[in-house]
Every structure is written in C-alpha cells, then in structure tokens.
Design a protein around this motif. Structure first.
Motif, PDB file in Angstrom:
ATOM      1  N   ALA A  94     172.055  27.946 111.672  1.00  0.00           N
ATOM      2  CA  ALA A  94     173.153  27.980 110.303  1.00  0.00           C
ATOM      3  C   ALA A  94     172.313  26.260 109.756  1.00  0.00           C
ATOM      4  N   ARG A  95     171.781  25.877 108.226  1.00  0.00           N
ATOM      5  CA  ARG A  95     171.363  24.761 108.337  1.00  0.00           C
ATOM      6  C   ARG A  95     172.176  24.655 106.492  1.00  0.00           C
ATOM      7  N   PRO A  96     172.856  23.367 106.945  1.00  0.00           N
ATOM      8  CA  PRO A  96     173.594  22.462 105.913  1.00  0.00           C
ATOM      9  C   PRO A  96     172.742  23.068 103.988  1.00  0.00           C
ATOM     10  N   VAL A  97     171.902  23.071 104.513  1.00  0.00           N
ATOM     11  CA  VAL A  97     171.403  23.192 102.423  1.00  0.00           C
ATOM     12  C   VAL A  97     171.718  24.588 102.188  1.00  0.00           C
ATOM     13  N   ASP A  98     171.837  25.670 102.673  1.00  0.00           N
ATOM     14  CA  ASP A  98     171.862  27.407 103.250  1.00  0.00           C
ATOM     15  C   ASP A  98     173.610  27.224 102.718  1.00  0.00           C
ATOM     16  N   ILE A  99     174.273  26.354 103.985  1.00  0.00           N
ATOM     17  CA  ILE A  99     176.127  26.129 103.583  1.00  0.00           C
ATOM     18  C   ILE A  99     175.875  25.573 101.949  1.00  0.00           C
ATOM     19  N   ALA A 100     176.065  24.392 101.656  1.00  0.00           N
ATOM     20  CA  ALA A 100     176.572  24.015 100.761  1.00  0.00           C
ATOM     21  C   ALA A 100     175.795  25.318  99.566  1.00  0.00           C
ATOM     22  N   THR A 101     174.399  25.715  99.253  1.00  0.00           N
ATOM     23  CA  THR A 101     174.112  26.920  98.300  1.00  0.00           C
ATOM     24  C   THR A 101     175.570  28.292  98.555  1.00  0.00           C
ATOM     25  N   LYS A 102     175.713  28.577  99.243  1.00  0.00           N
ATOM     26  CA  LYS A 102     176.318  29.725  99.913  1.00  0.00           C
ATOM     27  C   LYS A 102     177.822  29.193  99.491  1.00  0.00           C
TER      28      LYS A 102
ATOM     29  N   GLN B 244     194.505  29.505  84.812  1.00  0.00           N
ATOM     30  CA  GLN B 244     193.681  28.255  85.717  1.00  0.00           C
ATOM     31  C   GLN B 244     192.872  27.875  85.178  1.00  0.00           C
ATOM     32  N   ASP B 245     191.161  28.302  84.177  1.00  0.00           N
ATOM     33  CA  ASP B 245     190.454  27.873  82.965  1.00  0.00           C
ATOM     34  C   ASP B 245     191.139  27.055  82.065  1.00  0.00           C
ATOM     35  N   ALA B 246     192.217  27.315  81.833  1.00  0.00           N
ATOM     36  CA  ALA B 246     192.877  26.402  80.699  1.00  0.00           C
ATOM     37  C   ALA B 246     193.549  25.005  81.104  1.00  0.00           C
ATOM     38  N   VAL B 247     194.257  25.137  82.805  1.00  0.00           N
ATOM     39  CA  VAL B 247     194.743  23.774  83.178  1.00  0.00           C
ATOM     40  C   VAL B 247     193.717  22.925  83.874  1.00  0.00           C
ATOM     41  N   ALA B 248     192.980  24.041  84.995  1.00  0.00           N
ATOM     42  CA  ALA B 248     192.116  23.334  85.389  1.00  0.00           C
ATOM     43  C   ALA B 248     190.154  23.857  85.176  1.00  0.00           C
ATOM     44  N   HIS B 249     190.075  22.496  83.474  1.00  0.00           N
ATOM     45  CA  HIS B 249     188.533  24.074  82.976  1.00  0.00           C
ATOM     46  C   HIS B 249     187.479  22.598  83.667  1.00  0.00           C
ATOM     47  N   GLU B 250     186.437  23.757  84.319  1.00  0.00           N
ATOM     48  CA  GLU B 250     185.064  22.755  84.600  1.00  0.00           C
ATOM     49  C   GLU B 250     183.803  23.623  83.912  1.00  0.00           C
ATOM     50  N   PRO B 251     183.081  22.733  84.296  1.00  0.00           N
ATOM     51  CA  PRO B 251     181.699  22.945  83.892  1.00  0.00           C
ATOM     52  C   PRO B 251     180.956  24.519  84.262  1.00  0.00           C
ATOM     53  N   GLU B 252     181.790  24.675  85.953  1.00  0.00           N
ATOM     54  CA  GLU B 252     180.635  26.075  85.998  1.00  0.00           C
ATOM     55  C   GLU B 252     179.612  26.058  86.533  1.00  0.00           C
ATOM     56  N   PRO B 253     179.276  25.052  87.303  1.00  0.00           N
ATOM     57  CA  PRO B 253     177.694  24.879  87.806  1.00  0.00           C
ATOM     58  C   PRO B 253     177.446  26.167  87.885  1.00  0.00           C
ATOM     59  N   ARG B 254     176.288  26.072  87.411  1.00  0.00           N
ATOM     60  CA  ARG B 254     175.207  27.980  87.732  1.00  0.00           C
ATOM     61  C   ARG B 254     174.393  27.827  88.854  1.00  0.00           C
ATOM     62  N   THR B 255     175.569  28.187  89.682  1.00  0.00           N
ATOM     63  CA  THR B 255     174.259  28.725  91.599  1.00  0.00           C
ATOM     64  C   THR B 255     173.651  29.162  91.477  1.00  0.00           C
ATOM     65  N   ALA B 256     174.169  30.197  90.402  1.00  0.00           N
ATOM     66  CA  ALA B 256     173.146  31.893  90.102  1.00  0.00           C
ATOM     67  C   ALA B 256     173.780  32.032  91.740  1.00  0.00           C
ATOM     68  N   ASP B 257     174.929  32.014  92.851  1.00  0.00           N
ATOM     69  CA  ASP B 257     175.147  32.605  93.872  1.00  0.00           C
ATOM     70  C   ASP B 257     176.593  32.891  93.786  1.00  0.00           C
ATOM     71  N   SER B 258     176.711  34.208  94.055  1.00  0.00           N
ATOM     72  CA  SER B 258     177.597  35.302  93.273  1.00  0.00           C
ATOM     73  C   SER B 258     178.520  34.728  94.914  1.00  0.00           C
ATOM     74  N   ARG B 259     178.415  34.557  96.326  1.00  0.00           N
ATOM     75  CA  ARG B 259     179.019  34.074  97.395  1.00  0.00           C
ATOM     76  C   ARG B 259     180.092  32.918  96.385  1.00  0.00           C
ATOM     77  N   ALA B 260     178.965  31.812  95.994  1.00  0.00           N
ATOM     78  CA  ALA B 260     179.278  30.637  95.645  1.00  0.00           C
ATOM     79  C   ALA B 260     180.714  30.170  94.543  1.00  0.00           C
ATOM     80  N   GLU B 261     180.530  31.954  93.401  1.00  0.00           N
ATOM     81  CA  GLU B 261     180.963  31.666  92.755  1.00  0.00           C
ATOM     82  C   GLU B 261     182.450  32.293  93.067  1.00  0.00           C
TER      83      GLU B 261
END
Lengths: 152, 152
Positions: A55-63, B7-24
């Motif tokens: 488990a590397r921090p960079v992957d945790i950050a991405t996920k 929720q998006d209206a209250v806290a609208h974020e730029p929604e950074p496209r991480t391209a990771d569905s988990r992250a989303e």
DNA sequence: GCAGATTGTTAGCCTTGTCTAACTTTATGC
DNA sequence: GCATAAAGTTAGACAAGGCTAACAATCTGC
C-alpha cells in the motif's frame, strides 16, 4: 462500524447523559462519522496490499481522490491510533488491530453491497451507496440485510 | 440529500476529474457528509416549529445533544448559507430554501425508516440507523426502498 | 552513476464542528 | 419593578480533514 464496539474503542467518549433519545441518536451518528475515514483508509490499505502487494501513499491518494499531503496527515493519525505502521518514504502496513478493522469493514461492506444488489439496484449505484451506508448500519440491521440477500 | 442536486448547490466543487471511479464515490460520500449536519438541523428546526410553534436554540441544543455555543455557530453558518434567518436573542426561522430542504429530508427520512421497519427491525434501532443512513441513499435506492416498504 | 521523473514530506493555511469560560440579554416570580 | 434564573452570545481553544507550495528522497533509464 456504527453502533458496535469498535468505534467506541477508537473514540471512547464520556457519553454525556442528555436523557434525550434523539440526542443519543445524533451522538451515535457523530461517533460513526468520526471513524468513517479511518475505516475507509484501512479497508483500502488492506485491499491494496492484497491486490498490489503493498500500500503506497500515492495509490491511496488516487483511490481516495485526495492529495498526497492529505494522505500523509491521515496516515500519521492512523499510525498514532495504532491501526497502521509506517516508516518515512516506505509503504504502509496494517497492525493486528488495523487488520481486524479492515476485515470487519470488508465484511460489512459486502453485506450491504449484496443487499442493495439483491434489491435490484444497478451495480454502480449500489457500490456508491454502499460506501456511504456501510458506516451507519447497526449489527441488527446488518443481520437483516444479510438474511434478505440470502433469501431463496 | 446524497447524490442529488441539493448538496451540489450548497457545496459546488470543481469536481476534479481523477478518472478513478472509487475516488468519485469517495468524493460523493464526502460531499454528503458536509451537508449532513445542515440537513439534520434544518429537519429538526422544521419539526420544532411544527410541534412547539417556534425553534429556539436551547431546544435545538438539547435535541442535537450539543452545547449552546455549538448551536449558535452552526446557526450562523446556516444563515450564511441561506437556509435560515435569525435575529439576536430570537428564535429561528427557515427560508424558502430551508423549508424545501427540510421537506425533502423529512420525506427521505420517512422512507428509510418505513423501509427498515418493514424489514422487521425494532423501531428504536430503525430510528437510529435511519438517522445515519438517510444522507447516503441515492434517489434510485430510495425508490427501491419505498417500493419495498409498500409491497403487498 | 547521474539527470530527471516520481513519490513523499513539511509547512502553513482554511473550514467545520466541537468544547469551556465569561458575559449579556431576556424572562420570571414575587 | 427588581433580583434571579434561563437563554443566548462572544471569545478562544482544539482536532480533523482538506488544500497549495516548496523541498527532499527515491527510482529509473539511459
């Protein structure tokens, strides 16, 4: 991890007796919220160790969808709380306690997920909702979810 | 309020496209968490206005299980966000937006609660779990919960 | 075996949500 | 109608969880 022993072990409060059942419910919800992030991290770390070997921090950050400094700070907290061990510039390891928590979270997550799927939900929505719901389900409810998902 | 527009209206974020569905998914959960407290307050305020005729900070503090200064600070934030109006040393009122949010939360809460009860859960546990779950249920899941609770 | 890319850390800032202590205002009871 | 109780506010502390900017360490590819 809501409404069970672990959260109280991690964040044991004096539990001020407000004598209001509503207030108690909110105390429970707040206690759960405090541990959600730790649980998410520990669960993810276990998964990364299993699938990537480490488990590397960079992957945790991405996920997790956060920046590296955020991960660093959170990992420090997890280490302080005895859930992980780490050394500078090295990957992260779970302690016994961390492994136990991860296992519990994974179990819980899977029951909630299977339950939502068995209700007829599409897998993407089920995954998203399970992520949020899993931390707020009591043992009793979890048992009902499991029974329902396993019905004939 | 999870996974819907408010929720998006209250806290609208730029929604950074991480391209990771988990992250989303985690982004969604974090967004939901940010609005949970506001929703709890607004829901409670509506209830107090309905049952007591007015929403006084002291009652909010008791019901939420927090101290008066915490309530004061939170109410200031809700006012800043346009959900309530208040004047010094006076009780609290909901804005149009606040009323709409309260109605939505109440609706959501009731569906989740009825669903848990229909699953066979005791009412006390159902109430506690509903309090935590209601903020993390998507529209789609809510619809399934409602359908299940209404089944013949 | 070193240059450059990647990864990780540190420092510092912000907001939220909680608290206690101390003060002010409003309400209440004689 | 005033003293006291109750309610509300302000100030200030603290931890969590997020960020950016800047620096340090490690890894990789010639």
């Amino acid at each position: 991890m809501t409404n069970n022993d672990h959260q109280d072990a991690v964040a044991h409060e004096p539990e001020p007796r407000t004598a209001d059942s509503r207030a108690e419910a909110f105390h429970g919800v707040r206690a759960a919220r405090r541990n959600e992030l730790a649980e998410d991290y520990v669960e993810l770390i276990a998964e990364l160790i299993h699938t990537q070997g480490e488990a590397r921090p960079v992957d945790i950050a991405t996920k997790m969808g956060v920046t590296a400094p955020t991960v660093a700070k959170t990992l420090d907290r997890l280490a302080r709380d005895g859930l992980i061990t780490r050394a500078k510039y090295r990957s992260v390891f779970l302690t016994e306690e961390g492994r136990a928590l991860a296992k519990e979270c994974r179990h819980r997550h899977e029951i909630v997920l299977r339950f939502l799927l068995s209700l007829g939900l599409d897998s993407e929505t089920a995954e998203r909702d399970a992520e949020g719901i899993e931390h707020h389900v009591s043992e009793r409810t979890l048992a009902l979810f499991a029974a329902f998902a396993n019905r004939s």
